[in-house]
Each structure stands twice: as C-alpha cells, then as structure tokens.
Design a protein around this motif. Structure first.
Motif: not given
Length: 228
Positions: A196-204
C-alpha cells in the motif's frame, strides 16, 4: 559586380553564398552537442530512479522485514533439530531457505539505494504515515506475541524463543506452529502495508508475493497444528 546584382548563367539555380569552412565546422559541433544534450536529458529523466527516502516505506519495509525474517529463520532452524515430524521439518526447511534468500535481496536493495542497514526511525514507524513517518506505529501493540525488539508485529518474545529452545518432540511442534502462525500474521500485515505504501514497484511487487506466500503458509500451519 556586386553580389546582389549577379545573374546566374542560364540553366543554373540561384547562387547561395558559402559560409567559411570554420563556421560550418562550428555549426556541426553545435548541432551534435544540442542533440546529445536533448537525448541525455530524455535518458536522465526516464532512466535515473528517484532517490529512496531513508525514512520512507521502501527503506523501512526492507529493514524491518529483514529483522522479522531473521527470527523466522531462527525458529525454523531450532525446530529442525527438535522435531520428529517430517511435515514440520519440511515447513521449517522452506521457511529457512526462502526467507534467508529474501533477506539477501532486501539487504542488496539498501546497498543499491546508498542507505544504511540500520534504522533511523523506530521499527514499523514507516507504517504510520507512509513515506517518512516518525511517529509510533499503531500496529506496534497488535503483534499478538508482542515485540522482541519493542514494536515488531508478530515477533516472538525472548521468553517464547527460550521456551522453543528448551522444548522437544510434540511439545516443540505445537509451540513452533503457534509461534510461526502468529509470526506470519504479523508478516502479512507488514507486507500489506508495503504493498500500500511503498513508492517503488520493486518493493510493492515483492511485498505482494510475501502476502500470498505467507497467507498460504498460515493455512497450511493451521491444518498441521490441528493434526498434532
């Protein structure tokens, strides 16, 4: 005869005055430089990633999930030495190998981002306000088993870890499944916040995989616990 009154021979187009060779060379260089700057600007704006905040959700997730995974790996290695159940030992092997690998990935992210592995804010504070919250996380008191480091959802307490170390056989199996179910529930909550909160697609994307995997493992552990 002045240039303006010159009349070209019949069948020949207008005479265009030629620039001196030096000016032509400078003009070509200017075009090359301008073209390079345009393409450099396009490449820089599209290829250079945005800096990752040291106190944001991406870095917070990578740090906190590493600590969370480390305890799961420790519990898995402990039960492998104590359990007589092939199913429990198989679950423990899967947890230890998959979460050690994932920890390596998250460690590498922080290195690539030029960030320290150490937290600049309290555990799980990033879950409060998304990118860069400094407050105390409302999730900190919802970890079920409490927090071994003060505020990590689902983490076993030092006393519970010591009880697992002292246990063996069926008692160890029951305690392991109880602690790991709770631990995974905390992991799912953290990973859901990462999605929900991550800004990078890698983390999401990575967090979404953890949600799916650990939700399935919770179901498997619950069924396994009923058979003990």
């Amino acid at each position: 005869m002045p240039l303006s009154s010159a009349v070209p021979p019949e069948g020949v187009g207008p005479v265009i005055p030629r620039l001196p060779a030096g000016y032509m060379w400078l003009g070509s260089i200017a075009v090359v430089i301008l073209t390079a700057l345009i393409f450099f600007g396009i490449g820089w704006s599209s290829a250079t990633p945005r800096p990752v905040s040291d106190t944001g959700a991406d870095a917070g997730f990578a740090r906190d999930m590493q600590a969370h995974h480390a305890q799961a790996v420790e519990m898995a290695l402990l039960i492998r030495d104590r359990s007589n159940s092939e199913e429990i030992r198989a679950v423990a092997y899967d947890v230890a190998t998959s979460q050690q690998h994932q920890n390596g990935q998250m460690y590498a992210w922080l290195q690539d981002w030029g960030l320290s592995q150490a937290r600049p804010i309290p555990p799980m504070a990033w879950m409060d306000s998304g990118a860069g919250g400094h407050g105390s996380s409302p999730h900190a008191s919802q970890g079920g088993a409490g927090g071994a480091d003060g505020a990590m959802e689902g983490m076993a307490t030092p006393e519970q870890m010591q009880a697992l170390r002292r246990s063996s056989g069926a008692e160890a199996d029951r305690l392991f499944t109880e602690l790991m179910i709770r631990h995974h529930q905390g992991g799912v909550a953290m990973a859901s916040a990462g999605v929900r909160l991550a800004e990078t697609s890698t983390v999401r994307d990575f967090a979404a995989l953890i949600v799916d995997a650990q939700t399935a493992e919770i179901t498997a552990l619950q069924e396994l616990r009923r058979s003990l």
